[in-house]
Design a protein around this motif. Structure first.
Motif, PDB file in Angstrom:
ATOM      1  N   SER A  27       0.842  -1.196   0.000  1.00  0.00           N
ATOM      2  CA  SER A  27       0.000   0.000   0.000  1.00  0.00           C
ATOM      3  C   SER A  27       0.871   1.238   0.000  1.00  0.00           C
ATOM      4  CB  SER A  27      -0.933   0.013   1.214  1.00  0.00           C
ATOM      5  OG  SER A  27      -0.194   0.090   2.421  1.00  0.00           O
ATOM      6  N   VAL A  28       0.325   2.328  -0.526  1.00  0.00           N
ATOM      7  CA  VAL A  28       1.002   3.630  -0.559  1.00  0.00           C
ATOM      8  C   VAL A  28       0.005   4.665  -0.077  1.00  0.00           C
ATOM      9  CG1 VAL A  28       2.205   5.328  -1.964  1.00  0.00           C
ATOM     10  CG2 VAL A  28       2.407   2.895  -2.531  1.00  0.00           C
ATOM     11  N   GLU A  29       0.404   5.425   0.963  1.00  0.00           N
ATOM     12  CA  GLU A  29      -0.517   6.384   1.583  1.00  0.00           C
ATOM     13  C   GLU A  29       0.178   7.723   1.777  1.00  0.00           C
ATOM     14  OE1 GLU A  29      -2.823   7.023   5.893  1.00  0.00           O
ATOM     15  OE2 GLU A  29      -1.553   5.261   5.531  1.00  0.00           O
ATOM     16  N   ARG A  30      -0.513   8.807   1.407  1.00  0.00           N
ATOM     17  CA  ARG A  30      -0.015  10.146   1.713  1.00  0.00           C
ATOM     18  C   ARG A  30      -0.423  10.441   3.156  1.00  0.00           C
ATOM     19  NH1 ARG A  30       2.351  13.654  -2.114  1.00  0.00           N
ATOM     20  NH2 ARG A  30       3.296  15.354  -0.947  1.00  0.00           N
ATOM     21  N   LEU A  31       0.462  10.088   4.078  1.00  0.00           N
ATOM     22  CA  LEU A  31       0.159  10.176   5.502  1.00  0.00           C
ATOM     23  C   LEU A  31      -0.148  11.611   5.911  1.00  0.00           C
ATOM     24  CD1 LEU A  31       0.073   8.201   7.917  1.00  0.00           C
ATOM     25  CD2 LEU A  31       2.429   8.864   8.407  1.00  0.00           C
ATOM     26  N   VAL A  38       4.774   3.884   2.870  1.00  0.00           N
ATOM     27  CA  VAL A  38       4.712   2.710   2.000  1.00  0.00           C
ATOM     28  C   VAL A  38       4.853   1.468   2.872  1.00  0.00           C
ATOM     29  CG1 VAL A  38       5.738   1.473   0.064  1.00  0.00           C
ATOM     30  CG2 VAL A  38       5.711   3.982   0.057  1.00  0.00           C
ATOM     31  N   ILE A  39       3.913   0.555   2.746  1.00  0.00           N
ATOM     32  CA  ILE A  39       4.001  -0.733   3.432  1.00  0.00           C
ATOM     33  C   ILE A  39       4.450  -1.762   2.416  1.00  0.00           C
ATOM     34  CG2 ILE A  39       2.768  -2.529   4.693  1.00  0.00           C
ATOM     35  CD1 ILE A  39       0.951  -0.418   5.842  1.00  0.00           C
ATOM     36  N   LEU A  40       5.605  -2.360   2.695  1.00  0.00           N
ATOM     37  CA  LEU A  40       6.187  -3.364   1.820  1.00  0.00           C
ATOM     38  C   LEU A  40       5.868  -4.754   2.354  1.00  0.00           C
ATOM     39  CD1 LEU A  40       9.673  -1.640   1.503  1.00  0.00           C
ATOM     40  CD2 LEU A  40       7.884  -1.661  -0.247  1.00  0.00           C
ATOM     41  N   ILE A  41       5.790  -5.720   1.458  1.00  0.00           N
ATOM     42  CA  ILE A  41       5.457  -7.085   1.850  1.00  0.00           C
ATOM     43  C   ILE A  41       6.328  -8.058   1.070  1.00  0.00           C
ATOM     44  CG2 ILE A  41       3.616  -7.352   0.114  1.00  0.00           C
ATOM     45  CD1 ILE A  41       2.002  -8.851   2.309  1.00  0.00           C
ATOM     46  N   ALA A 104       5.212   5.757  -6.484  1.00  0.00           N
ATOM     47  CA  ALA A 104       4.974   4.354  -6.131  1.00  0.00           C
ATOM     48  C   ALA A 104       3.486   4.018  -6.107  1.00  0.00           C
ATOM     49  CB  ALA A 104       5.594   4.039  -4.776  1.00  0.00           C
ATOM     50  N   LYS A 105       3.192   2.775  -6.452  1.00  0.00           N
ATOM     51  CA  LYS A 105       1.825   2.259  -6.393  1.00  0.00           C
ATOM     52  C   LYS A 105       1.889   0.800  -5.975  1.00  0.00           C
ATOM     53  CE  LYS A 105       1.814   1.282 -11.366  1.00  0.00           C
ATOM     54  NZ  LYS A 105       3.249   1.637 -11.505  1.00  0.00           N
ATOM     55  N   PRO A 106       0.794   0.259  -5.427  1.00  0.00           N
ATOM     56  CA  PRO A 106       0.799  -1.149  -5.019  1.00  0.00           C
ATOM     57  C   PRO A 106       1.257  -2.059  -6.152  1.00  0.00           C
ATOM     58  CG  PRO A 106      -1.154  -0.060  -4.194  1.00  0.00           C
ATOM     59  CD  PRO A 106      -0.479   0.929  -5.105  1.00  0.00           C
ATOM     60  N   GLY A 107       2.130  -2.987  -5.803  1.00  0.00           N
ATOM     61  CA  GLY A 107       2.672  -3.903  -6.788  1.00  0.00           C
ATOM     62  C   GLY A 107       4.064  -3.544  -7.250  1.00  0.00           C
ATOM     63  N   ASP A 108       4.499  -2.301  -7.019  1.00  0.00           N
ATOM     64  CA  ASP A 108       5.850  -1.910  -7.398  1.00  0.00           C
ATOM     65  C   ASP A 108       6.870  -2.656  -6.545  1.00  0.00           C
ATOM     66  OD1 ASP A 108       4.801  -0.213  -9.256  1.00  0.00           O
ATOM     67  OD2 ASP A 108       5.340   1.646  -8.215  1.00  0.00           O
ATOM     68  N   ARG A 109       8.021  -2.943  -7.130  1.00  0.00           N
ATOM     69  CA  ARG A 109       9.062  -3.697  -6.429  1.00  0.00           C
ATOM     70  C   ARG A 109      10.114  -2.752  -5.849  1.00  0.00           C
ATOM     71  NH1 ARG A 109       7.074  -8.628  -5.741  1.00  0.00           N
ATOM     72  NH2 ARG A 109       9.197  -9.219  -5.129  1.00  0.00           N
ATOM     73  N   LEU A 110      10.710  -3.181  -4.740  1.00  0.00           N
ATOM     74  CA  LEU A 110      11.767  -2.407  -4.103  1.00  0.00           C
ATOM     75  C   LEU A 110      12.690  -3.356  -3.359  1.00  0.00           C
ATOM     76  CD1 LEU A 110      12.817   0.488  -3.371  1.00  0.00           C
ATOM     77  CD2 LEU A 110      11.497   0.273  -1.260  1.00  0.00           C
ATOM     78  N   GLN A 111      13.978  -3.164  -3.519  1.00  0.00           N
ATOM     79  CA  GLN A 111      14.947  -3.962  -2.776  1.00  0.00           C
ATOM     80  C   GLN A 111      15.426  -3.192  -1.552  1.00  0.00           C
ATOM     81  OE1 GLN A 111      18.072  -5.299  -5.489  1.00  0.00           O
ATOM     82  NE2 GLN A 111      17.057  -7.291  -5.576  1.00  0.00           N
TER      83      GLN A 111
END
Length: 260
Positions: A27-31, A38-41, A104-111
């Protein structure tokens, strides 16, 4: 005033296995206007470890030329069982990590790499004074939320305006102060110094500072020289350096560090 030798706290350095994890944005949220969450999984988070609120991990993001670069960020929260890792991005510059978060949007990858280690605070601390700007706010928020009910916390956080304030849930006895100043004033220590000039620094008080490097040094000097607070009861870090892109001074001074 806290005594120089009254069981001064120490920082115990705990090393972690250095591992790069391939994660996905859940998820991506403008807090707030100045913060993106950004919550990564990912299954790679099963053994993720971060033992200190001000830990830093490496994010691997593309720069303007498409080359992958590393940037330091705080693990705002993590859950091994749920395989989630929360990262807050301060929207304060046009760097590659900020640019990634803005698009960023849900589904984007990040290392993500690390943290390489944790500096775990040890000692009999009855009261915390936590001071941070937007870049240190994720660490401040995590610290506040992880402290127990047996301590007092007085926290000072600088943000552009009231719309940038955050709500923290804490079992500790929390007093929160928000300092409103423009982004143009982010490298000036005066807003902080005016806010903390009457703060109590009694026995057992630990002071933590995270801001622009010169601002952090000025706040540290105020407590050290004017308030005569012992250096062993402080930790200051420059999370960024005005006029120097992607620079930091993480070890300005404070509690001594001991290897695990």
């Amino acid at each position: 005033m806290t005594s120089e030798n009254s069981n001064a706290p120490t920082l115990e350095r705990v090393h972690h296995e250095l591992k790069r994890r391939d994660l996905e944005a859940k998820s991506v949220e403008r807090l707030t206007p100045s913060m993106i969450r950004v919550i990564l999984i990912g299954e790679d988070l099963a053994d993720f470890t971060s033992l200190a609120a001000d830990d830093h991990m490496k994010l691997f993001v593309p720069d303007a030329s498409g080359m992958m670069v590393m940037r330091d960020y705080t693990p705002r929260a993590y859950d091994n069982e749920a395989r989630t890792l929360t990262v807050d991005f301060a929207v304060h510059d046009a760097g590659p990590a900020t640019a990634w978060a803005l698009s960023a949007k849900p589904g984007d990858r990040l290392q993500v790499g690390g943290p390489r280690g944790s500096a775990v605070l040890k000692g009999d601390i009855a009261r915390y004074v936590l001071i941070a700007d937007e870049t240190g706010l994720p660490a401040l928020g995590r610290w506040v939320e992880e402290l127990g009910a047996d301590v007092e916390v007085e926290a000072f956080a600088a943000v552009p305006g009231a719309e940038d304030e955050q709500d923290f849930q804490s079992d500790a006895k929390l007093t929160m102060h928000w300092i409103h100043r423009s982004e143009k004033e982010a490298a000036r220590p005066e807003p902080f110094l005016n806010a903390v000039k009457t703060v109590s620094c009694g026995e057992g008080t630990y002071i933590w500072i995270a801001a622009e490097a010169r601002v952090a040094k000025a706040i540290r000097s105020f407590f050290l020289e004017e308030r005569k607070h012992p250096l062993q009861w402080m930790k200051a870090a420059g999370y960024w350096v005005h006029g120097q892109a992607d620079s930091s001074e993480k070890s300005i001074g404070g509690s001594s560090a001991k290897p695990a």
